[in-house]
Design a protein around this motif. Structure first.
Motif, PDB file in Angstrom:
ATOM      1  N   THR A 103     -35.767 108.969  56.695  1.00  0.00           N
ATOM      2  CA  THR A 103     -35.847 108.084  57.734  1.00  0.00           C
ATOM      3  C   THR A 103     -35.883 108.958  59.254  1.00  0.00           C
ATOM      4  OG1 THR A 103     -33.577 107.688  58.138  1.00  0.00           O
ATOM      5  CG2 THR A 103     -34.731 106.311  56.637  1.00  0.00           C
ATOM      6  N   LEU A 104     -36.186 108.285  60.283  1.00  0.00           N
ATOM      7  CA  LEU A 104     -36.052 109.117  61.536  1.00  0.00           C
ATOM      8  C   LEU A 104     -34.845 109.460  61.872  1.00  0.00           C
ATOM      9  CD1 LEU A 104     -37.530 109.847  64.192  1.00  0.00           C
ATOM     10  CD2 LEU A 104     -37.470 107.769  65.188  1.00  0.00           C
ATOM     11  N   ALA A 105     -33.794 108.498  61.742  1.00  0.00           N
ATOM     12  CA  ALA A 105     -32.359 108.788  61.648  1.00  0.00           C
ATOM     13  C   ALA A 105     -32.043 110.128  61.094  1.00  0.00           C
ATOM     14  CB  ALA A 105     -31.484 107.585  61.529  1.00  0.00           C
ATOM     15  N   GLU A 106     -32.386 110.180  59.662  1.00  0.00           N
ATOM     16  CA  GLU A 106     -32.076 111.376  58.977  1.00  0.00           C
ATOM     17  C   GLU A 106     -32.795 112.506  59.530  1.00  0.00           C
ATOM     18  OE1 GLU A 106     -31.345 109.037  54.681  1.00  0.00           O
ATOM     19  OE2 GLU A 106     -33.482 109.806  55.386  1.00  0.00           O
ATOM     20  N   LYS A 107     -34.070 112.288  60.032  1.00  0.00           N
ATOM     21  CA  LYS A 107     -34.796 113.767  60.551  1.00  0.00           C
ATOM     22  C   LYS A 107     -34.103 114.136  61.677  1.00  0.00           C
ATOM     23  CE  LYS A 107     -39.185 111.741  58.828  1.00  0.00           C
ATOM     24  NZ  LYS A 107     -40.821 111.905  59.236  1.00  0.00           N
ATOM     25  N   ASP A 123     -45.509 109.319  66.575  1.00  0.00           N
ATOM     26  CA  ASP A 123     -45.385 107.963  66.799  1.00  0.00           C
ATOM     27  C   ASP A 123     -45.271 107.091  65.531  1.00  0.00           C
ATOM     28  OD1 ASP A 123     -47.971 108.250  65.766  1.00  0.00           O
ATOM     29  OD2 ASP A 123     -49.121 107.774  67.142  1.00  0.00           O
ATOM     30  N   ALA A 124     -45.660 107.585  64.428  1.00  0.00           N
ATOM     31  CA  ALA A 124     -45.529 106.752  63.092  1.00  0.00           C
ATOM     32  C   ALA A 124     -44.184 106.780  62.971  1.00  0.00           C
ATOM     33  CB  ALA A 124     -46.377 107.353  62.052  1.00  0.00           C
ATOM     34  N   ASP A 125     -43.414 107.911  63.083  1.00  0.00           N
ATOM     35  CA  ASP A 125     -41.936 107.925  63.018  1.00  0.00           C
ATOM     36  C   ASP A 125     -41.167 106.549  63.821  1.00  0.00           C
ATOM     37  OD1 ASP A 125     -41.650 109.675  60.571  1.00  0.00           O
ATOM     38  OD2 ASP A 125     -41.696 111.356  62.115  1.00  0.00           O
ATOM     39  N   LEU A 126     -41.505 106.743  64.909  1.00  0.00           N
ATOM     40  CA  LEU A 126     -40.925 105.817  65.909  1.00  0.00           C
ATOM     41  C   LEU A 126     -41.303 104.189  65.300  1.00  0.00           C
ATOM     42  CD1 LEU A 126     -39.346 104.918  68.449  1.00  0.00           C
ATOM     43  CD2 LEU A 126     -41.320 105.301  69.795  1.00  0.00           C
ATOM     44  N   GLN A 127     -42.413 104.054  65.174  1.00  0.00           N
ATOM     45  CA  GLN A 127     -42.967 102.558  64.755  1.00  0.00           C
ATOM     46  C   GLN A 127     -42.555 102.398  63.418  1.00  0.00           C
ATOM     47  OE1 GLN A 127     -47.292 103.477  64.916  1.00  0.00           O
ATOM     48  NE2 GLN A 127     -47.074 103.939  67.098  1.00  0.00           N
ATOM     49  N   PRO A 130     -36.443 101.163  62.376  1.00  0.00           N
ATOM     50  CA  PRO A 130     -35.555  99.862  62.959  1.00  0.00           C
ATOM     51  C   PRO A 130     -35.043 100.308  64.461  1.00  0.00           C
ATOM     52  CG  PRO A 130     -34.372 101.145  61.288  1.00  0.00           C
ATOM     53  CD  PRO A 130     -35.594 101.563  61.312  1.00  0.00           C
ATOM     54  N   LEU A 131     -34.893 101.520  64.804  1.00  0.00           N
ATOM     55  CA  LEU A 131     -34.486 101.860  66.162  1.00  0.00           C
ATOM     56  C   LEU A 131     -35.352 101.588  66.984  1.00  0.00           C
ATOM     57  CD1 LEU A 131     -32.591 104.926  65.260  1.00  0.00           C
ATOM     58  CD2 LEU A 131     -31.486 102.766  65.462  1.00  0.00           C
ATOM     59  N   PRO A 132     -35.304 100.896  68.252  1.00  0.00           N
ATOM     60  CA  PRO A 132     -36.030 101.008  69.391  1.00  0.00           C
ATOM     61  C   PRO A 132     -35.962 102.161  70.118  1.00  0.00           C
ATOM     62  CG  PRO A 132     -34.129  99.472  69.827  1.00  0.00           C
ATOM     63  CD  PRO A 132     -33.918  99.923  68.215  1.00  0.00           C
ATOM     64  N   ALA A 133     -37.099 102.430  70.999  1.00  0.00           N
ATOM     65  CA  ALA A 133     -37.269 103.767  71.814  1.00  0.00           C
ATOM     66  C   ALA A 133     -35.903 103.940  72.203  1.00  0.00           C
ATOM     67  CB  ALA A 133     -38.507 103.466  72.468  1.00  0.00           C
ATOM     68  N   ALA A 134     -35.612 103.138  73.023  1.00  0.00           N
ATOM     69  CA  ALA A 134     -34.273 103.330  74.054  1.00  0.00           C
ATOM     70  C   ALA A 134     -32.957 104.092  73.046  1.00  0.00           C
ATOM     71  CB  ALA A 134     -33.803 102.181  74.808  1.00  0.00           C
ATOM     72  N   ASP A 135     -32.852 103.302  71.901  1.00  0.00           N
ATOM     73  CA  ASP A 135     -31.791 103.856  70.910  1.00  0.00           C
ATOM     74  C   ASP A 135     -32.172 105.080  70.142  1.00  0.00           C
ATOM     75  OD1 ASP A 135     -30.661 101.385  71.530  1.00  0.00           O
ATOM     76  OD2 ASP A 135     -31.004 100.657  69.307  1.00  0.00           O
ATOM     77  N   VAL A 136     -33.526 105.527  70.379  1.00  0.00           N
ATOM     78  CA  VAL A 136     -33.686 106.828  69.529  1.00  0.00           C
ATOM     79  C   VAL A 136     -33.218 107.731  70.529  1.00  0.00           C
ATOM     80  CG1 VAL A 136     -35.620 108.291  69.044  1.00  0.00           C
ATOM     81  CG2 VAL A 136     -35.655 106.009  68.035  1.00  0.00           C
ATOM     82  N   ALA A 137     -33.776 107.367  71.970  1.00  0.00           N
ATOM     83  CA  ALA A 137     -33.376 108.420  72.899  1.00  0.00           C
ATOM     84  C   ALA A 137     -31.854 108.664  73.073  1.00  0.00           C
ATOM     85  CB  ALA A 137     -33.729 107.839  74.404  1.00  0.00           C
ATOM     86  N   ALA A 138     -31.082 107.431  73.069  1.00  0.00           N
ATOM     87  CA  ALA A 138     -29.574 107.662  73.000  1.00  0.00           C
ATOM     88  C   ALA A 138     -29.015 108.467  71.935  1.00  0.00           C
ATOM     89  CB  ALA A 138     -28.913 106.178  72.808  1.00  0.00           C
ATOM     90  N   ARG A 139     -29.566 108.304  70.479  1.00  0.00           N
ATOM     91  CA  ARG A 139     -29.243 109.238  69.442  1.00  0.00           C
ATOM     92  C   ARG A 139     -29.635 110.530  69.940  1.00  0.00           C
ATOM     93  NH1 ARG A 139     -25.440 110.339  66.345  1.00  0.00           N
ATOM     94  NH2 ARG A 139     -26.066 110.835  64.239  1.00  0.00           N
ATOM     95  N   CYS A 140     -30.564 110.966  70.168  1.00  0.00           N
ATOM     96  CA  CYS A 140     -30.945 112.113  70.451  1.00  0.00           C
ATOM     97  C   CYS A 140     -30.125 112.705  71.744  1.00  0.00           C
ATOM     98  CB  CYS A 140     -32.500 112.376  71.112  1.00  0.00           C
ATOM     99  SG  CYS A 140     -33.615 112.188  69.797  1.00  0.00           S
TER     100      CYS A 140
END
Length: 362
Positions: A103-107, A123-127, A130-140
């Protein structure tokens, strides 16, 4: 130094109609009113003042005045912004999320654990997350990872007028996503369709329009020649179009697979001004014949596991003063079936070994 910190600060303040003492050195200058047009004006001023390697792309990486002053000091004093020796800690590394399975989180967790500074986000990993873009930014941010690039944007140049209007609408939508991610660079790849216009000036005008659109939002465009591109399949061809476009927010990517499989190498890299290279993607591969796209999508392996001479082109990039990011971009179905933490760790070690080898030519 030919340009002092006080002079640079005064230049910024003048463009914002402020006194130098009114500037907040730790606050993003966009929040203080500095837009992309004024940033480009600063690039022009500072180049004329003798800082020849300064670029819009470098300034866009971190828009705090304190970082800009550090960058100017390093560039003029032979520090990090000059030629970065191989193995230097200032050489930023990242990994493309397409390189890993899971998953993107695991990556993201795997990339951080392996010690990468950032990621190229597919883009396909984001799409598919289940995480919206803002949450991906926060996790990074939590993991200490930057999102160095969002990719890819296809079918963007060599288009008829009506289709390019549609492409521009799509492009603006991608910039909206990037704003949520907090990233400032998008990878645009060369047109691979049979109906692509062969006129390089058409491609140059269209890429300049994309760069204008990105720059208005404080973002940049990185252009990559896919090896199977209809008319732009080599780094030399991508650079020719970027040179014609002559836009400060447009740079090129050096991808070792696309470079080497089309017969180019260190000499081609050396012909591109370092300030116009904003991304270096690294992968190895076995030599094969046949379809270039299938070769690329299924056989791009870890550095050292293939047959390409990667050290030569990388040495040429580093000798020119490239500062990063240096990205590991793998396309290997077997690696994607493995534990992403294992692959990321092996990738980080292979990249370090390659950089050490390339140092012999720096």
């Amino acid at each position: 130094m030919s340009l002092t910190a006080d002079e640079a600060t005064a230049d910024v303040a003048e463009l914002l109609f402020l006194e130098p003492g009114e500037l907040d050195r730790r606050l993003d200058l966009r929040e203080q009113g500095l837009d992309s047009v004024r940033t480009m004006e600063l690039v022009d001023r500072w180049r004329r003042a003798g800082v020849s390697d300064i670029s819009f792309v470098l300034l866009a990486e971190d828009r705090r005045l304190e970082r800009w002053l550090d960058l100017l000091r390093e560039m003029q004093g032979g520090g990090a912004a000059g030629a970065a020796p191989a193995g230097d800690a200032r050489l930023r590394t990242c990994i493309a999320t397409v390189s890993l399975g899971g998953t993107l989180a695991e990556k993201l967790d795997a990339a951080a654990a392996a010690g990468f500074d950032g990621v190229e986000l597919l883009d396909a990993d984001l799409q598919g997350s289940p995480l919206p873009a803002a949450d991906v930014a926060a996790r990074c941010a939590e993991l200490g990872l930057s999102i160095d690039l969002y990719q890819p944007f296809r079918r963007a140049e060599g288009l008829g007028a009506a289709e390019f209007d549609d492409a521009l609408t799509r492009f603006r939508g991608e910039l909206d996503v990037m704003a949520e991610l907090g990233t400032s660079s998008i990878l645009v790849v060369s047109n691979t369709e049979a109906d692509a216009d062969p006129d390089p000036d058409v491609s140059a005008r269209q890429l300049a329009t994309l760069a204008d659109t990105a720059a208005a939002r404080g973002m940049t465009v990185t252009f990559e020649a896919l090896a199977w591109g209809t008319h732009i399949g080599r780094l030399s061809e991508a650079w020719d179009v970027a040179r014609r476009a002559d836009h400060p927010a447009l740079t090129v990517a050096v991808d070792t697979f696309h470079l080497i499989c089309r017969g180019e190498g260190a000499g081609t890299v050396a012909e591109v001004p370092t300030e116009k290279i904003s991304l270096v993607q690294v992968s190895d591969a076995p030599w094969r014949t046949g379809d270039l796209a299938q070769w690329s999508r299924n056989h791009r392996c870890l550095p050292g596991d293939g047959e390409f001479d990667l050290a030569g082109p990388l040495a040429a990039v580093l000798a020119g003063g490239y500062r990063g990011p240096l990205s590991l971009e793998l396309f290997d179905p077997d690696l994607r079936r493995r534990d992403p933490a294992e692959v990321a760790a092996r990738g980080a070690a292979a990249l370090k070994k390659l950089v050490d080898r390339a140092g012999a030519g720096v």
